[in-house]
Design a protein around this motif. Sequence first.
Motif, PDB file in Angstrom:
ATOM      1  N   GLU A  48       4.515  18.594  -6.469  1.00  0.00           N
ATOM      2  CA  GLU A  48       4.219  18.704  -5.021  1.00  0.00           C
ATOM      3  C   GLU A  48       2.993  17.865  -4.673  1.00  0.00           C
ATOM      4  OE1 GLU A  48       4.959  21.232  -7.001  1.00  0.00           O
ATOM      5  OE2 GLU A  48       6.854  21.915  -6.118  1.00  0.00           O
ATOM      6  N   GLU A  49       1.985  17.896  -5.553  1.00  0.00           N
ATOM      7  CA  GLU A  49       0.776  17.100  -5.272  1.00  0.00           C
ATOM      8  C   GLU A  49       1.075  15.605  -5.331  1.00  0.00           C
ATOM      9  OE1 GLU A  49      -2.762  20.131  -6.744  1.00  0.00           O
ATOM     10  OE2 GLU A  49      -1.724  18.964  -8.257  1.00  0.00           O
ATOM     11  N   ILE A  50       1.899  15.193  -6.279  1.00  0.00           N
ATOM     12  CA  ILE A  50       2.266  13.763  -6.337  1.00  0.00           C
ATOM     13  C   ILE A  50       2.998  13.387  -5.046  1.00  0.00           C
ATOM     14  CG2 ILE A  50       3.722  12.060  -7.507  1.00  0.00           C
ATOM     15  CD1 ILE A  50       3.140  13.577 -10.143  1.00  0.00           C
ATOM     16  N   ARG A  51       3.918  14.264  -4.635  1.00  0.00           N
ATOM     17  CA  ARG A  51       4.647  13.996  -3.387  1.00  0.00           C
ATOM     18  C   ARG A  51       3.666  13.883  -2.213  1.00  0.00           C
ATOM     19  NH1 ARG A  51       7.599  18.214  -1.099  1.00  0.00           N
ATOM     20  NH2 ARG A  51       5.566  19.267  -1.257  1.00  0.00           N
ATOM     21  N   ASP A  52       2.626  14.733  -2.209  1.00  0.00           N
ATOM     22  CA  ASP A  52       1.673  14.699  -1.099  1.00  0.00           C
ATOM     23  C   ASP A  52       0.863  13.398  -1.106  1.00  0.00           C
ATOM     24  OD1 ASP A  52       2.639  17.120  -0.352  1.00  0.00           O
ATOM     25  OD2 ASP A  52       0.907  18.291  -1.050  1.00  0.00           O
ATOM     26  N   VAL A  53       0.497  12.908  -2.291  1.00  0.00           N
ATOM     27  CA  VAL A  53      -0.217  11.622  -2.349  1.00  0.00           C
ATOM     28  C   VAL A  53       0.676  10.525  -1.764  1.00  0.00           C
ATOM     29  CG1 VAL A  53      -1.177   9.840  -3.868  1.00  0.00           C
ATOM     30  CG2 VAL A  53      -1.636  12.263  -4.352  1.00  0.00           C
ATOM     31  N   VAL A  54       1.918  10.499  -2.209  1.00  0.00           N
ATOM     32  CA  VAL A  54       2.836   9.457  -1.731  1.00  0.00           C
ATOM     33  C   VAL A  54       3.060   9.594  -0.217  1.00  0.00           C
ATOM     34  CG1 VAL A  54       5.225   8.607  -1.889  1.00  0.00           C
ATOM     35  CG2 VAL A  54       3.922   9.128  -3.974  1.00  0.00           C
ATOM     36  N   THR A  55       3.187  10.821   0.236  1.00  0.00           N
ATOM     37  CA  THR A  55       3.415  11.052   1.673  1.00  0.00           C
ATOM     38  C   THR A  55       2.227  10.549   2.503  1.00  0.00           C
ATOM     39  OG1 THR A  55       4.710  12.985   1.107  1.00  0.00           O
ATOM     40  CG2 THR A  55       3.999  12.837   3.367  1.00  0.00           C
ATOM     41  N   GLN A  56       1.018  10.674   1.940  1.00  0.00           N
ATOM     42  CA  GLN A  56      -0.154  10.199   2.690  1.00  0.00           C
ATOM     43  C   GLN A  56      -0.299   8.684   2.620  1.00  0.00           C
ATOM     44  OE1 GLN A  56      -3.816  12.371   2.885  1.00  0.00           O
ATOM     45  NE2 GLN A  56      -2.983  14.078   1.702  1.00  0.00           N
ATOM     46  N   LEU A  57       0.147   8.080   1.531  1.00  0.00           N
ATOM     47  CA  LEU A  57       0.010   6.612   1.405  1.00  0.00           C
ATOM     48  C   LEU A  57       1.138   5.869   2.112  1.00  0.00           C
ATOM     49  CD1 LEU A  57      -1.291   5.966  -2.225  1.00  0.00           C
ATOM     50  CD2 LEU A  57      -2.522   6.479  -0.149  1.00  0.00           C
ATOM     51  N   ALA A  58       2.278   6.522   2.256  1.00  0.00           N
ATOM     52  CA  ALA A  58       3.440   5.831   2.821  1.00  0.00           C
ATOM     53  C   ALA A  58       3.181   5.268   4.229  1.00  0.00           C
ATOM     54  CB  ALA A  58       4.657   6.751   2.787  1.00  0.00           C
ATOM     55  N   PRO A  59       2.597   6.034   5.129  1.00  0.00           N
ATOM     56  CA  PRO A  59       2.362   5.467   6.472  1.00  0.00           C
ATOM     57  C   PRO A  59       1.365   4.303   6.460  1.00  0.00           C
ATOM     58  CG  PRO A  59       2.025   7.849   6.456  1.00  0.00           C
ATOM     59  CD  PRO A  59       2.179   7.436   5.037  1.00  0.00           C
ATOM     60  N   LEU A  60       0.571   4.214   5.385  1.00  0.00           N
ATOM     61  CA  LEU A  60      -0.400   3.117   5.289  1.00  0.00           C
ATOM     62  C   LEU A  60       0.242   1.836   4.753  1.00  0.00           C
ATOM     63  CD1 LEU A  60      -3.382   5.112   3.697  1.00  0.00           C
ATOM     64  CD2 LEU A  60      -2.978   4.623   6.114  1.00  0.00           C
ATOM     65  N   GLY A  61       1.445   1.963   4.183  1.00  0.00           N
ATOM     66  CA  GLY A  61       2.110   0.741   3.711  1.00  0.00           C
ATOM     67  C   GLY A  61       2.742   0.846   2.330  1.00  0.00           C
ATOM     68  N   LEU A  62       2.644   2.006   1.688  1.00  0.00           N
ATOM     69  CA  LEU A  62       3.279   2.151   0.377  1.00  0.00           C
ATOM     70  C   LEU A  62       4.805   2.125   0.535  1.00  0.00           C
ATOM     71  CD1 LEU A  62       2.939   2.777  -2.655  1.00  0.00           C
ATOM     72  CD2 LEU A  62       3.118   5.191  -2.060  1.00  0.00           C
ATOM     73  N   PRO A 287     -10.213  15.745  -3.363  1.00  0.00           N
ATOM     74  CA  PRO A 287      -9.930  15.877  -1.921  1.00  0.00           C
ATOM     75  C   PRO A 287      -8.537  16.429  -1.652  1.00  0.00           C
ATOM     76  CG  PRO A 287     -10.123  13.550  -2.560  1.00  0.00           C
ATOM     77  CD  PRO A 287     -10.560  14.373  -3.732  1.00  0.00           C
ATOM     78  N   LEU A 288      -7.563  16.025  -2.476  1.00  0.00           N
ATOM     79  CA  LEU A 288      -6.195  16.519  -2.253  1.00  0.00           C
ATOM     80  C   LEU A 288      -6.173  18.044  -2.316  1.00  0.00           C
ATOM     81  CD1 LEU A 288      -3.185  15.534  -1.994  1.00  0.00           C
ATOM     82  CD2 LEU A 288      -3.036  15.859  -4.462  1.00  0.00           C
ATOM     83  N   ARG A 289      -6.800  18.602  -3.361  1.00  0.00           N
ATOM     84  CA  ARG A 289      -6.781  20.066  -3.538  1.00  0.00           C
ATOM     85  C   ARG A 289      -7.653  20.771  -2.502  1.00  0.00           C
ATOM     86  NH1 ARG A 289      -6.085  20.693 -10.198  1.00  0.00           N
ATOM     87  NH2 ARG A 289      -3.963  19.840 -10.157  1.00  0.00           N
ATOM     88  N   ALA A 290      -8.582  20.022  -1.896  1.00  0.00           N
ATOM     89  CA  ALA A 290      -9.422  20.628  -0.853  1.00  0.00           C
ATOM     90  C   ALA A 290      -8.823  20.420   0.535  1.00  0.00           C
ATOM     91  CB  ALA A 290     -10.819  20.011  -0.919  1.00  0.00           C
ATOM     92  N   GLY A 291      -7.679  19.771   0.597  1.00  0.00           N
ATOM     93  CA  GLY A 291      -7.031  19.554   1.893  1.00  0.00           C
ATOM     94  C   GLY A 291      -7.703  18.477   2.738  1.00  0.00           C
ATOM     95  N   ILE A 292      -8.468  17.585   2.088  1.00  0.00           N
ATOM     96  CA  ILE A 292      -9.163  16.515   2.821  1.00  0.00           C
ATOM     97  C   ILE A 292      -8.267  15.270   2.815  1.00  0.00           C
ATOM     98  CG2 ILE A 292     -11.219  15.016   2.789  1.00  0.00           C
ATOM     99  CD1 ILE A 292     -12.647  17.332   1.285  1.00  0.00           C
ATOM    100  N   PRO A 293      -8.084  14.585   3.945  1.00  0.00           N
ATOM    101  CA  PRO A 293      -7.204  13.413   3.977  1.00  0.00           C
ATOM    102  C   PRO A 293      -7.631  12.338   2.970  1.00  0.00           C
ATOM    103  CG  PRO A 293      -7.809  14.070   6.197  1.00  0.00           C
ATOM    104  CD  PRO A 293      -8.633  14.917   5.260  1.00  0.00           C
ATOM    105  N   LEU A 294      -6.629  11.694   2.376  1.00  0.00           N
ATOM    106  CA  LEU A 294      -6.906  10.752   1.284  1.00  0.00           C
ATOM    107  C   LEU A 294      -7.208   9.336   1.758  1.00  0.00           C
ATOM    108  CD1 LEU A 294      -4.131  11.833  -1.261  1.00  0.00           C
ATOM    109  CD2 LEU A 294      -6.540  12.553  -1.169  1.00  0.00           C
ATOM    110  N   ALA A 295      -6.808   8.982   2.981  1.00  0.00           N
ATOM    111  CA  ALA A 295      -6.903   7.581   3.401  1.00  0.00           C
ATOM    112  C   ALA A 295      -8.301   6.979   3.191  1.00  0.00           C
ATOM    113  CB  ALA A 295      -6.446   7.434   4.854  1.00  0.00           C
TER     114      ALA A 295
END
Length: 327
Positions: A48-62, A287-295
Amino acid sequence: MSGLIDQFGRRIEYLRISVTDRCNFRCQYCMPVEGLPWLPKSDILSYEEIRDVVTQLAPLGLRRVRLTGGEPTIRPELATLVRMLRDVPEVEDIALSTNGVKLPALAAELADAGLDRVNISADSLRPERIATIARRNLGFEPSVAALAAEAAGLSPIKLNIVVMRGLNDDEVVDFARLTLEHPWHVRFIELMPVGEMANLTLQHVVPSDEILARISDVFGPLEPTSGPSRGNGPATYWRVPDAAGSIGVITPMTHTYCERCNRVRLTADGRLRTCLFGDHEVDLRTPLRAGIPLAPFVHQALTEKPQAHALLQLRNGGLKALSQVGG
Ligand code: SAM
Protein backbone atom coordinates in the motif's frame (compact mmCIF):
# COMPACT_ATOMS: atom_id res chain seq x y z
CA MET A 1 6.86 23.38 -8.92
CA SER A 2 5.41 20.85 -11.33
CA GLY A 3 7.00 18.03 -13.26
CA LEU A 4 9.90 15.77 -12.37
CA ILE A 5 12.76 17.67 -13.97
CA ASP A 6 16.23 17.71 -12.48
CA GLN A 7 18.75 20.54 -12.31
CA PHE A 8 20.19 19.50 -15.70
CA GLY A 9 16.82 19.52 -17.45
CA ARG A 10 16.44 15.74 -17.54
CA ARG A 11 12.83 14.66 -17.32
CA ILE A 12 12.37 11.82 -14.82
CA GLU A 13 9.53 9.49 -15.73
CA TYR A 14 10.83 6.12 -14.59
CA LEU A 15 10.97 4.68 -11.05
CA ARG A 16 12.76 1.45 -10.18
CA ILE A 17 11.15 0.06 -7.06
CA SER A 18 13.03 -2.42 -4.90
CA VAL A 19 10.37 -4.50 -3.18
CA THR A 20 12.80 -6.51 -1.05
CA ASP A 21 16.50 -6.47 -0.19
CA ARG A 22 16.59 -10.28 -0.01
CA CYS A 23 17.49 -12.65 -2.79
CA ASN A 24 17.51 -16.39 -3.45
CA PHE A 25 20.80 -16.03 -5.37
CA ARG A 26 24.16 -14.86 -4.08
CA CYS A 27 25.70 -13.71 -7.36
CA GLN A 28 29.41 -13.25 -6.96
CA TYR A 29 29.27 -9.66 -8.24
CA CYS A 30 26.15 -8.65 -6.37
CA MET A 31 25.89 -9.94 -2.82
CA PRO A 32 28.20 -11.50 -0.23
CA VAL A 33 27.73 -15.26 0.07
CA GLU A 34 26.52 -14.89 3.67
CA GLY A 35 23.94 -12.30 2.57
CA LEU A 36 23.66 -8.81 4.03
CA PRO A 37 22.15 -7.59 7.29
CA TRP A 38 18.54 -7.74 6.09
CA LEU A 39 16.19 -4.87 6.72
CA PRO A 40 13.66 -5.43 9.51
CA LYS A 41 10.17 -6.04 8.14
CA SER A 42 8.84 -2.86 9.76
CA ASP A 43 11.32 -0.78 7.74
CA ILE A 44 10.16 -2.21 4.42
CA LEU A 45 7.43 -0.37 2.58
CA SER A 46 4.15 -2.24 2.41
CA TYR A 47 2.51 -2.68 -0.98
CA GLU A 48 0.00 0.00 0.00
CA GLU A 49 2.85 2.39 0.81
CA ILE A 50 4.58 1.66 -2.50
CA ARG A 51 1.27 2.31 -4.25
CA ASP A 52 0.96 5.61 -2.36
CA VAL A 53 4.44 6.74 -3.44
CA VAL A 54 3.61 5.95 -7.06
CA THR A 55 0.21 7.64 -6.76
CA GLN A 56 1.89 10.82 -5.51
CA LEU A 57 4.60 10.81 -8.20
CA ALA A 58 2.29 9.98 -11.09
CA PRO A 59 0.67 13.43 -11.40
CA LEU A 60 4.18 14.94 -11.40
CA GLY A 61 5.18 12.93 -14.47
CA LEU A 62 5.97 9.35 -13.45
CA ARG A 63 4.95 7.04 -16.30
CA ARG A 64 6.93 3.82 -15.95
CA VAL A 65 7.80 1.59 -13.03
CA ARG A 66 9.99 -1.47 -12.63
CA LEU A 67 9.82 -3.92 -9.75
CA THR A 68 13.23 -5.13 -8.70
CA GLY A 69 15.13 -6.14 -5.57
CA GLY A 70 16.84 -8.22 -4.15
CA GLU A 71 14.70 -10.72 -5.96
CA PRO A 72 11.19 -9.31 -6.27
CA THR A 73 9.50 -12.65 -6.93
CA ILE A 74 10.41 -13.95 -3.47
CA ARG A 75 8.20 -11.32 -1.81
CA PRO A 76 4.82 -12.98 -1.26
CA GLU A 77 1.85 -11.94 -3.39
CA LEU A 78 3.82 -9.78 -5.81
CA ALA A 79 0.85 -9.86 -8.18
CA THR A 80 -1.15 -7.89 -5.60
CA LEU A 81 1.30 -5.00 -5.95
CA VAL A 82 1.22 -5.24 -9.75
CA ARG A 83 -2.56 -4.99 -9.65
CA MET A 84 -2.42 -1.93 -7.37
CA LEU A 85 0.06 -0.17 -9.66
CA ARG A 86 -2.00 -1.06 -12.73
CA ASP A 87 -4.83 0.90 -11.17
CA VAL A 88 -2.78 4.13 -11.14
CA PRO A 89 -4.08 5.76 -14.34
CA GLU A 90 -0.88 7.61 -15.33
CA VAL A 91 1.30 4.49 -15.16
CA GLU A 92 1.79 3.33 -18.73
CA ASP A 93 4.33 0.58 -18.25
CA ILE A 94 5.03 -1.95 -15.49
CA ALA A 95 8.17 -4.05 -15.82
CA LEU A 96 9.90 -6.64 -13.65
CA SER A 97 13.60 -7.46 -13.19
CA THR A 98 14.04 -11.01 -11.98
CA ASN A 99 16.56 -13.81 -11.88
CA GLY A 100 13.80 -15.87 -13.48
CA VAL A 101 13.84 -18.79 -11.06
CA LYS A 102 10.17 -18.34 -10.15
CA LEU A 103 9.00 -17.09 -13.52
CA PRO A 104 7.67 -20.41 -14.84
CA ALA A 105 5.40 -20.55 -11.77
CA LEU A 106 4.45 -16.86 -11.64
CA ALA A 107 4.52 -15.42 -15.17
CA ALA A 108 0.84 -16.04 -15.99
CA GLU A 109 -0.40 -14.65 -12.65
CA LEU A 110 1.77 -11.54 -12.98
CA ALA A 111 0.69 -10.94 -16.57
CA ASP A 112 -2.90 -11.34 -15.49
CA ALA A 113 -2.41 -8.74 -12.77
CA GLY A 114 -1.17 -6.26 -15.38
CA LEU A 115 2.58 -6.77 -15.67
CA ASP A 116 3.72 -5.66 -19.14
CA ARG A 117 7.20 -7.04 -19.52
CA VAL A 118 10.19 -8.67 -17.92
CA ASN A 119 13.97 -8.54 -17.80
CA ILE A 120 15.57 -11.84 -16.87
CA SER A 121 19.08 -11.88 -15.46
CA ALA A 122 20.89 -14.84 -16.96
CA ASP A 123 24.66 -15.02 -16.72
CA SER A 124 25.13 -18.41 -18.33
CA LEU A 125 23.30 -20.99 -20.40
CA ARG A 126 25.07 -23.79 -18.53
CA PRO A 127 23.31 -24.93 -15.34
CA GLU A 128 26.49 -25.81 -13.46
CA ARG A 129 27.97 -22.43 -14.29
CA ILE A 130 24.86 -20.56 -13.19
CA ALA A 131 25.15 -22.38 -9.88
CA THR A 132 28.78 -21.27 -9.58
CA ILE A 133 28.09 -17.61 -10.40
CA ALA A 134 24.89 -17.45 -8.33
CA ARG A 135 26.35 -19.64 -5.57
CA ARG A 136 22.98 -21.37 -5.38
CA ASN A 137 21.77 -24.32 -7.39
CA LEU A 138 18.08 -23.72 -7.99
CA GLY A 139 17.81 -25.47 -11.33
CA PHE A 140 17.36 -22.22 -13.23
CA GLU A 141 17.30 -22.35 -17.02
CA PRO A 142 17.17 -18.94 -18.71
CA SER A 143 15.47 -20.18 -21.88
CA VAL A 144 12.74 -21.94 -19.89
CA ALA A 145 12.08 -18.73 -17.94
CA ALA A 146 12.02 -16.66 -21.14
CA LEU A 147 9.65 -19.09 -22.85
CA ALA A 148 7.35 -19.01 -19.82
CA ALA A 149 7.30 -15.20 -19.94
CA GLU A 150 6.60 -15.30 -23.65
CA ALA A 151 3.77 -17.80 -23.21
CA ALA A 152 2.21 -15.48 -20.61
CA GLY A 153 2.21 -12.65 -23.16
CA LEU A 154 4.89 -10.53 -21.49
CA SER A 155 6.66 -8.41 -24.09
CA PRO A 156 9.34 -7.42 -24.88
CA ILE A 157 11.53 -10.03 -23.21
CA LYS A 158 15.04 -9.00 -22.31
CA LEU A 159 17.83 -11.24 -21.07
CA ASN A 160 20.57 -9.44 -19.12
CA ILE A 161 24.03 -10.97 -18.92
CA VAL A 162 26.77 -9.52 -16.71
CA VAL A 163 29.91 -10.40 -18.64
CA MET A 164 32.99 -11.38 -16.63
CA ARG A 165 36.33 -12.21 -18.13
CA GLY A 166 37.33 -15.79 -17.44
CA LEU A 167 33.96 -16.63 -15.88
CA ASN A 168 31.34 -16.44 -18.63
CA ASP A 169 32.74 -14.31 -21.46
CA ASP A 170 33.12 -17.44 -23.59
CA GLU A 171 29.30 -17.55 -23.86
CA VAL A 172 28.60 -14.22 -25.53
CA VAL A 173 28.25 -15.88 -28.95
CA ASP A 174 25.91 -18.55 -27.54
CA PHE A 175 23.71 -15.84 -26.05
CA ALA A 176 23.78 -13.84 -29.28
CA ARG A 177 22.72 -16.98 -31.17
CA LEU A 178 19.46 -17.03 -29.19
CA THR A 179 18.41 -13.84 -31.00
CA LEU A 180 18.52 -15.53 -34.41
CA GLU A 181 15.29 -17.41 -33.71
CA HIS A 182 13.74 -15.76 -30.66
CA PRO A 183 12.40 -12.19 -30.63
CA TRP A 184 14.32 -11.60 -27.41
CA HIS A 185 16.64 -8.73 -26.57
CA VAL A 186 19.89 -10.14 -25.25
CA ARG A 187 21.78 -7.42 -23.39
CA PHE A 188 25.36 -7.63 -22.24
CA ILE A 189 26.14 -5.54 -19.15
CA GLU A 190 29.64 -4.46 -18.27
CA LEU A 191 30.54 -5.69 -14.81
CA MET A 192 30.60 -2.88 -12.25
CA PRO A 193 33.07 -3.81 -9.54
CA VAL A 194 31.27 -2.33 -6.53
CA GLY A 195 31.14 -2.76 -2.81
CA GLU A 196 32.66 -5.81 -1.26
CA MET A 197 33.10 -7.87 -4.40
CA ALA A 198 36.82 -7.91 -3.77
CA ASN A 199 37.43 -10.97 -5.94
CA LEU A 200 35.97 -9.27 -9.00
CA THR A 201 37.98 -6.32 -10.19
CA LEU A 202 38.49 -4.10 -13.19
CA GLN A 203 40.37 -7.00 -14.81
CA HIS A 204 37.10 -8.91 -15.05
CA VAL A 205 35.37 -6.12 -16.98
CA VAL A 206 34.89 -6.97 -20.65
CA PRO A 207 34.38 -3.75 -22.65
CA SER A 208 31.23 -3.77 -24.77
CA ASP A 209 33.23 -3.01 -27.92
CA GLU A 210 35.08 -6.29 -27.42
CA ILE A 211 31.81 -8.17 -26.87
CA LEU A 212 30.34 -6.81 -30.10
CA ALA A 213 33.55 -7.56 -32.01
CA ARG A 214 33.50 -11.17 -30.84
CA ILE A 215 29.89 -11.56 -31.96
CA SER A 216 30.47 -10.01 -35.37
CA ASP A 217 33.52 -12.25 -35.87
CA VAL A 218 31.04 -15.14 -35.91
CA PHE A 219 27.89 -13.68 -37.45
CA GLY A 220 29.32 -10.95 -39.65
CA PRO A 221 28.76 -7.20 -39.33
CA LEU A 222 25.94 -6.25 -36.97
CA GLU A 223 23.30 -3.69 -37.94
CA PRO A 224 22.42 -0.87 -35.57
CA THR A 225 18.79 -1.14 -34.52
CA SER A 226 16.46 0.81 -32.31
CA GLY A 227 15.86 -2.19 -30.02
CA PRO A 228 12.58 -2.94 -28.29
CA SER A 229 9.75 -0.51 -28.85
CA ARG A 230 9.08 -0.26 -25.13
CA GLY A 231 11.45 0.48 -22.32
CA ASN A 232 14.52 1.79 -24.05
CA GLY A 233 17.01 2.63 -21.36
CA PRO A 234 20.78 2.88 -21.31
CA ALA A 235 21.39 0.07 -23.81
CA THR A 236 22.43 0.56 -27.42
CA TYR A 237 21.15 -2.12 -29.76
CA TRP A 238 22.46 -4.14 -32.68
CA ARG A 239 21.12 -6.99 -34.76
CA VAL A 240 22.44 -9.89 -36.76
CA PRO A 241 20.84 -9.24 -40.19
CA ASP A 242 17.41 -10.95 -40.36
CA ALA A 243 17.56 -12.08 -36.71
CA ALA A 244 14.31 -12.18 -34.76
CA GLY A 245 15.77 -10.43 -31.73
CA SER A 246 18.44 -7.89 -30.92
CA ILE A 247 21.73 -7.60 -29.08
CA GLY A 248 22.18 -4.76 -26.62
CA VAL A 249 25.13 -3.47 -24.66
CA ILE A 250 24.99 -1.53 -21.41
CA THR A 251 28.24 0.23 -20.82
CA PRO A 252 28.57 1.82 -17.38
CA MET A 253 32.34 1.30 -17.42
CA THR A 254 33.34 2.39 -20.91
CA HIS A 255 30.74 4.86 -22.20
CA THR A 256 28.50 7.07 -20.12
CA TYR A 257 24.85 7.56 -20.85
CA CYS A 258 24.01 9.71 -17.85
CA GLU A 259 22.93 12.61 -20.07
CA ARG A 260 19.92 10.45 -21.08
CA CYS A 261 19.12 9.39 -17.52
CA ASN A 262 15.36 9.41 -16.91
CA ARG A 263 15.20 7.37 -13.72
CA VAL A 264 15.28 7.36 -9.96
CA ARG A 265 15.18 4.45 -7.51
CA LEU A 266 13.11 3.65 -4.45
CA THR A 267 14.85 1.35 -1.98
CA ALA A 268 12.91 -1.31 -0.14
CA ASP A 269 12.95 0.88 2.98
CA GLY A 270 11.63 3.91 1.16
CA ARG A 271 14.65 6.01 0.29
CA LEU A 272 14.60 7.81 -3.04
CA ARG A 273 17.97 7.37 -4.70
CA THR A 274 18.58 9.65 -7.64
CA CYS A 275 21.74 8.00 -8.93
CA LEU A 276 22.87 4.38 -8.81
CA PHE A 277 26.27 5.46 -7.52
CA GLY A 278 26.84 8.41 -5.23
CA ASP A 279 25.32 9.27 -1.89
CA HIS A 280 22.27 11.14 -3.08
CA GLU A 281 19.16 9.87 -1.43
CA VAL A 282 16.17 11.24 0.45
CA ASP A 283 14.00 9.45 3.00
CA LEU A 284 10.42 9.25 1.76
CA ARG A 285 9.22 6.71 4.31
CA THR A 286 9.14 9.11 7.26
CA PRO A 287 6.97 11.76 5.56
CA LEU A 288 4.87 9.05 3.92
CA ARG A 289 4.08 7.43 7.29
CA ALA A 290 3.42 10.86 8.81
CA GLY A 291 0.95 11.73 6.06
CA ILE A 292 3.12 14.60 4.75
CA PRO A 293 3.02 15.15 0.95
CA LEU A 294 6.07 13.76 -0.84
CA ALA A 295 6.41 16.23 -3.72
CA PRO A 296 8.72 18.71 -1.93
CA PHE A 297 11.04 15.88 -0.85
CA VAL A 298 11.16 14.51 -4.36
CA HIS A 299 11.88 17.90 -5.89
CA GLN A 300 14.63 18.43 -3.33
CA ALA A 301 16.16 15.08 -4.29
CA LEU A 302 16.06 16.01 -7.97
CA THR A 303 17.91 19.27 -7.38
CA GLU A 304 20.75 17.12 -6.04
CA LYS A 305 20.72 14.42 -8.74
CA PRO A 306 24.30 14.34 -10.01
CA GLN A 307 25.14 15.03 -13.63
CA ALA A 308 26.91 11.67 -13.92
CA HIS A 309 27.52 8.62 -11.79
CA ALA A 310 30.68 8.44 -9.72
CA LEU A 311 31.41 4.77 -10.35
CA LEU A 312 34.72 5.32 -12.11
CA GLN A 313 35.89 7.51 -9.23
CA LEU A 314 34.92 4.56 -6.99
CA ARG A 315 32.50 6.75 -5.04
CA ASN A 316 29.58 4.43 -4.57
CA GLY A 317 27.78 6.15 -1.73
CA GLY A 318 28.45 3.40 0.77
CA LEU A 319 26.86 0.69 -1.33
CA LYS A 320 27.86 -2.81 -0.34
CA ALA A 321 25.97 -4.38 -3.22
CA LEU A 322 23.73 -3.44 -6.10
CA SER A 323 21.07 -5.61 -4.53
CA GLN A 324 20.60 -2.79 -2.01
CA VAL A 325 19.31 -0.40 -4.67
CA GLY A 326 17.67 -2.71 -7.18
CA GLY A 327 20.42 -2.75 -9.81
N1 SAM B 1 17.13 -10.07 -8.69
C1 SAM B 1 16.73 -9.30 -9.83
C2 SAM B 1 17.52 -9.71 -11.05
O1 SAM B 1 18.26 -10.69 -10.98
O2 SAM B 1 17.37 -9.08 -12.10
C3 SAM B 1 16.78 -7.79 -9.65
C4 SAM B 1 17.89 -7.18 -8.86
S1 SAM B 1 19.51 -7.33 -9.57
C5 SAM B 1 20.45 -6.37 -8.40
C6 SAM B 1 19.38 -6.28 -11.01
C7 SAM B 1 20.48 -6.39 -12.02
O3 SAM B 1 21.68 -5.85 -11.48
C8 SAM B 1 20.79 -7.80 -12.47
O4 SAM B 1 20.72 -7.88 -13.89
C9 SAM B 1 22.21 -8.00 -12.01
O5 SAM B 1 22.90 -8.87 -12.86
C10 SAM B 1 22.74 -6.59 -12.05
N2 SAM B 1 23.94 -6.40 -11.24
C11 SAM B 1 24.08 -6.60 -9.93
N3 SAM B 1 25.35 -6.33 -9.53
C12 SAM B 1 26.02 -5.95 -10.64
C13 SAM B 1 27.36 -5.54 -10.89
N4 SAM B 1 28.26 -5.49 -9.91
N5 SAM B 1 27.69 -5.21 -12.16
C14 SAM B 1 26.77 -5.25 -13.15
N6 SAM B 1 25.50 -5.61 -12.97
C15 SAM B 1 25.13 -5.97 -11.73
